[in-house]
Each structure stands twice: as structure tokens, then as C-alpha cells.
Design a protein around this motif. Structure first.
Motif, PDB file in Angstrom:
ATOM      1  N   LEU A  83       0.837  -1.181   0.000  1.00 40.10           N
ATOM      2  CA  LEU A  83       0.000   0.000   0.000  1.00 40.10           C
ATOM      3  C   LEU A  83       0.876   1.236   0.000  1.00 40.10           C
ATOM      4  O   LEU A  83       1.740   1.384   0.842  1.00 40.10           O
ATOM      5  CB  LEU A  83      -0.902   0.042   1.242  1.00 40.10           C
ATOM      6  CG  LEU A  83      -1.780  -1.163   1.528  1.00 40.10           C
ATOM      7  CD1 LEU A  83      -2.616  -0.875   2.757  1.00 40.10           C
ATOM      8  CD2 LEU A  83      -2.673  -1.464   0.365  1.00 40.10           C
TER       9      LEU A  83
ATOM     10  N   HIS B 119      -2.574   4.563   1.415  1.00 36.40           N
ATOM     11  CA  HIS B 119      -3.391   4.570   2.624  1.00 36.40           C
ATOM     12  C   HIS B 119      -2.501   4.700   3.857  1.00 36.40           C
ATOM     13  O   HIS B 119      -2.599   3.919   4.795  1.00 36.40           O
ATOM     14  CB  HIS B 119      -4.256   3.311   2.703  1.00 36.40           C
ATOM     15  CG  HIS B 119      -5.458   3.345   1.826  1.00 36.40           C
ATOM     16  ND1 HIS B 119      -6.603   4.032   2.147  1.00 36.40           N
ATOM     17  CD2 HIS B 119      -5.680   2.806   0.609  1.00 36.40           C
ATOM     18  CE1 HIS B 119      -7.499   3.886   1.181  1.00 36.40           C
ATOM     19  NE2 HIS B 119      -6.956   3.164   0.243  1.00 36.40           N
TER      20      HIS B 119
ATOM     21  N   MET C   9       0.011   1.746   5.487  1.00 31.94           N
ATOM     22  CA  MET C   9      -0.432   0.484   6.075  1.00 31.94           C
ATOM     23  C   MET C   9       0.097  -0.664   5.210  1.00 31.94           C
ATOM     24  O   MET C   9       0.054  -0.612   3.996  1.00 31.94           O
ATOM     25  CB  MET C   9      -1.956   0.432   6.133  1.00 31.94           C
ATOM     26  CG  MET C   9      -2.573   1.556   6.943  1.00 31.94           C
ATOM     27  SD  MET C   9      -2.038   1.547   8.657  1.00 31.94           S
ATOM     28  CE  MET C   9      -2.737   3.088   9.216  1.00 31.94           C
TER      29      MET C   9
ATOM     30  N   THR D 287      -4.618  -4.887   7.638  1.00 28.15           N
ATOM     31  CA  THR D 287      -4.318  -3.832   8.602  1.00 28.15           C
ATOM     32  C   THR D 287      -5.175  -2.609   8.333  1.00 28.15           C
ATOM     33  O   THR D 287      -5.697  -1.971   9.254  1.00 28.15           O
ATOM     34  CB  THR D 287      -2.831  -3.444   8.521  1.00 28.15           C
ATOM     35  OG1 THR D 287      -2.037  -4.593   8.799  1.00 28.15           O
ATOM     36  CG2 THR D 287      -2.509  -2.353   9.538  1.00 28.15           C
ATOM     37  N   LEU D 288      -5.334  -2.291   7.064  1.00 26.53           N
ATOM     38  CA  LEU D 288      -6.178  -1.167   6.675  1.00 26.53           C
ATOM     39  C   LEU D 288      -7.600  -1.366   7.174  1.00 26.53           C
ATOM     40  O   LEU D 288      -8.215  -0.454   7.743  1.00 26.53           O
ATOM     41  CB  LEU D 288      -6.168  -1.033   5.153  1.00 26.53           C
ATOM     42  CG  LEU D 288      -6.941   0.123   4.544  1.00 26.53           C
ATOM     43  CD1 LEU D 288      -6.318   1.448   4.924  1.00 26.53           C
ATOM     44  CD2 LEU D 288      -6.978  -0.030   3.029  1.00 26.53           C
TER      45      LEU D 288
ATOM     46  N   TYR E 272      -9.757   1.003  10.027  1.00 31.10           N
ATOM     47  CA  TYR E 272     -11.000   1.700   9.729  1.00 31.10           C
ATOM     48  C   TYR E 272     -12.196   1.127  10.470  1.00 31.10           C
ATOM     49  O   TYR E 272     -13.151   1.844  10.749  1.00 31.10           O
ATOM     50  CB  TYR E 272     -11.222   1.723   8.219  1.00 31.10           C
ATOM     51  CG  TYR E 272     -10.337   2.743   7.564  1.00 31.10           C
ATOM     52  CD1 TYR E 272     -10.648   4.101   7.604  1.00 31.10           C
ATOM     53  CD2 TYR E 272      -9.133   2.367   6.972  1.00 31.10           C
ATOM     54  CE1 TYR E 272      -9.815   5.038   7.051  1.00 31.10           C
ATOM     55  CE2 TYR E 272      -8.286   3.307   6.413  1.00 31.10           C
ATOM     56  CZ  TYR E 272      -8.632   4.646   6.456  1.00 31.10           C
ATOM     57  OH  TYR E 272      -7.792   5.575   5.923  1.00 31.10           O
TER      58      TYR E 272
ATOM     59  N   ASN F  89      -9.308  -1.576   0.931  1.00 31.41           N
ATOM     60  CA  ASN F  89      -9.911  -2.138   2.131  1.00 31.41           C
ATOM     61  C   ASN F  89     -10.795  -3.329   1.757  1.00 31.41           C
ATOM     62  O   ASN F  89     -11.750  -3.171   0.996  1.00 31.41           O
ATOM     63  CB  ASN F  89     -10.738  -1.061   2.832  1.00 31.41           C
ATOM     64  CG  ASN F  89     -11.223  -1.489   4.204  1.00 31.41           C
ATOM     65  OD1 ASN F  89     -11.349  -2.669   4.485  1.00 31.41           O
ATOM     66  ND2 ASN F  89     -11.500  -0.521   5.050  1.00 31.41           N
TER      67      ASN F  89
ATOM     68  N   ASP G  20      -4.228  -0.459  -5.456  1.00 30.68           N
ATOM     69  CA  ASP G  20      -3.562   0.744  -4.992  1.00 30.68           C
ATOM     70  C   ASP G  20      -3.831   1.835  -6.032  1.00 30.68           C
ATOM     71  O   ASP G  20      -3.627   1.631  -7.232  1.00 30.68           O
ATOM     72  CB  ASP G  20      -2.069   0.442  -4.887  1.00 30.68           C
ATOM     73  CG  ASP G  20      -1.267   1.575  -4.286  1.00 30.68           C
ATOM     74  OD1 ASP G  20      -1.563   2.750  -4.599  1.00 30.68           O
ATOM     75  OD2 ASP G  20      -0.336   1.285  -3.519  1.00 30.68           O
TER      76      ASP G  20
ATOM     77  N   HIS H 251      -3.543  10.757   2.574  1.00 34.50           N
ATOM     78  CA  HIS H 251      -2.963   9.452   2.877  1.00 34.50           C
ATOM     79  C   HIS H 251      -1.851   9.048   1.914  1.00 34.50           C
ATOM     80  O   HIS H 251      -1.174   8.047   2.138  1.00 34.50           O
ATOM     81  CB  HIS H 251      -4.056   8.384   2.844  1.00 34.50           C
ATOM     82  CG  HIS H 251      -5.165   8.628   3.812  1.00 34.50           C
ATOM     83  ND1 HIS H 251      -5.005   8.515   5.178  1.00 34.50           N
ATOM     84  CD2 HIS H 251      -6.455   9.002   3.620  1.00 34.50           C
ATOM     85  CE1 HIS H 251      -6.162   8.792   5.783  1.00 34.50           C
ATOM     86  NE2 HIS H 251      -7.049   9.103   4.857  1.00 34.50           N
TER      87      HIS H 251
ATOM     88  N   ASP I 120      -2.723   7.408   9.809  1.00 35.09           N
ATOM     89  CA  ASP I 120      -2.415   7.222   8.396  1.00 35.09           C
ATOM     90  C   ASP I 120      -2.335   8.526   7.604  1.00 35.09           C
ATOM     91  O   ASP I 120      -2.292   8.497   6.371  1.00 35.09           O
ATOM     92  CB  ASP I 120      -3.439   6.286   7.745  1.00 35.09           C
ATOM     93  CG  ASP I 120      -4.866   6.647   8.091  1.00 35.09           C
ATOM     94  OD1 ASP I 120      -5.079   7.552   8.929  1.00 35.09           O
ATOM     95  OD2 ASP I 120      -5.788   6.016   7.526  1.00 35.09           O
TER      96      ASP I 120
END
Length: 238
Positions: A13, A16, A19, A24-25, A29, A87, A104, A127, A170
Motif C-alpha cells: 500500500l 493509505h 499500512m 491492517t487497513l 477503519y 480495504n 492501490d 494518505h 495514516d
């Protein structure tokens, strides 16, 4: 027309906040938004109706860049709706009429050149890892839009939220409406609206208000001068 194939998500990534994995993203969130998700959905229905619909010019083909839980794209009317987001929770939250590209945003977009009428993005550019990434993303948006197509972008204005800007893990690229305007123009856009103050910095940090009050706020630009800490830019492809 856009390529409706759905590519596999990339491993790294860059868009974002650094991350390291989509998982993890998703974790970040969920922790940030799960408790306020119903409220966010109510707010966004108002924002789409009172702020964004008229600025997009009734697009037939629209892309939501970093769509998240689909707060914008699920509420906009369009013949073809697309979303870019890494995500993994996005595919569950987006409407059945939305085509998701789990990539991405700095990677090549699987969208045909000149095929979109509008690109929308909210609270995403901060981000990105660098100004070079921002210029790359804006360049891809420009290429994907038809002549006269619009890019609408909203995000935190560093000039008015300096103290709070780094409260989110982030956030990486500080921007103002002027720096984003400069970047858009470098990538061939003509900025037709540049608002330095629009919405408060974060709806999560304020008490929940009724949709009627939110609608009233949207229609009173004088109130933006007191509470707004996010910019709004509307740009057209030359």
C-alpha cells in the motif's frame, strides 16, 4: 467504456498512510468508524444531495476514488458506478451496482481513457506518501475522464487544522486548497471552484446532529467560515 474486470489487490500500500496489508487497513477503519457508521451514512445522504450532486453535473459514469464503505458512491445516481479501494471490507459495503477495483490508486487504473464523466474523492489525498504520488493519481484521473469531465475532491485543509491533522495514524501528506489546486493545474485540470473551508475536520469528534441541521449548514456558506476545516475543489478536464 471502463474495463469491468476486477484485478487482484496489490501487496503493498502506498496510498493509505503506509499500512502494510489490506487487513491492517481494514482493522484501522473498523476501529475508527464502526461506532459511527450509521450516523455517517445519514450524513452522507445529505452531503450527496445538498453539496455534491450539482457539482458533478449528473454523470453517467462515475468513479469513487478510495471509496471506503461507499458513503458517496452508494448514494449517487449514475448509470455506471465504479470504486477504487484496497480495504477488503469495501466489497461488502458497496452496493450491488458498484464495480470495485481493489487496487492501490497509484497503480495503473483498469479504466479506459476518456471513459468517465466524473471522479469523486473525499479524505484520501492526505494518505498518499508524497507529492509525486499525488501528481500520479491526478494524472490517472485526468486520463480517465472525458473532455469536460469533472474531478471533485474534499479533504482536511492543513491551514485550519494544524493541531488535529496528525491525530490520525495514516495521515502523511499535508495539503491546503492552494497546494491541491496547483497540483490539479499541473496535471491539466481547470479548477472551477476552490473552497478553503467547507465541513468540520471530522464528524467523529463532534456530537451527532440531525440531517435537517446538516442540510441547513450545507446551504449556509457563511457558517462554513466558522466551522469548516476541509477544502472542496471542483476541476474540469480541459
Amino acid at each position: 467504456m471502463a474495463d469491468r474486470s476486477t484485478p487482484e489487490p496489490v501487496d503493498q500500500l502506498t496510498d493509505h498512510g503506509g499500512m502494510t496489508t489490506p487487513e491492517t487497513l481494514a482493522e484501522v477503519y473498523r476501529a475508527r468508524f464502526d461506532k459511527v457508521r450509521p450516523y455517517r451514512q445519514r450524513v452522507w445522504r445529505v452531503l450527496v444531495d445538498d453539496l455534491f450532486r450539482k457539482r458533478l453535473g449528473h454523470p453517467e459514469r462515475v468513479l469513487d476514488l478510495a471509496a471506503g464503505y461507499g458513503d458517496f458512491i452508494n448514494n449517487i445516481d449514475a448509470g455506471e458506478k465504479y470504486a477504487i479501494d484496497l480495504n477488503p471490507d469495501a466489497k461488502v459495503q458497496l452496493g450491488a451496482d458498484v464495480t470495485l477495483f481493489p487496487i492501490d490508486a497509484t497503480a495503473p487504473w483498469p479504466i479506459a481513457a476518456g471513459s468517465l464523466d466524473a471522479v469523486f474523492t473525499s479524505n484520501f489525498f492526505e494518505h498518499l506518501g508524497s507529492a509525486a504520488d499525488l501528481l500520479d493519481v491526478l494524472g490517472q484521473a485526468h486520463e480517465s475522464l472525458r473532455p469536460g469531465g469533472r474531478l471533485v475532491a474534499m479533504g482536511p485543509n492543513m491551514r485550519y487544522c494544524l493541531k488535529e491533522y496528525w491525530d490520525f495514524l495514516d495521515h502523511r501528506l499535508p495539503l491546503t486548497e492552494r497546494s491541491l489546486k496547483e497540483a490539479m493545474e499541473l496535471r491539466g485540470f481547470r479548477v472551477i471552484e476552490c473552497v478553503d473551508r467547507l465541513l468540520p475536520y471530522s464528524m467523529e469528534s463532534h456530537r451527532q446532529v440531525s440531517p435537517k441541521l446538516i442540510s441547513l449548514y450545507c446551504r449556509l456558506p457563511i457558517a462554513w467560515r466558522f466551522f469548516g476545516k476541509q477544502f472542496l475543489l471542483v476541476a474540469e478536464k480541459r
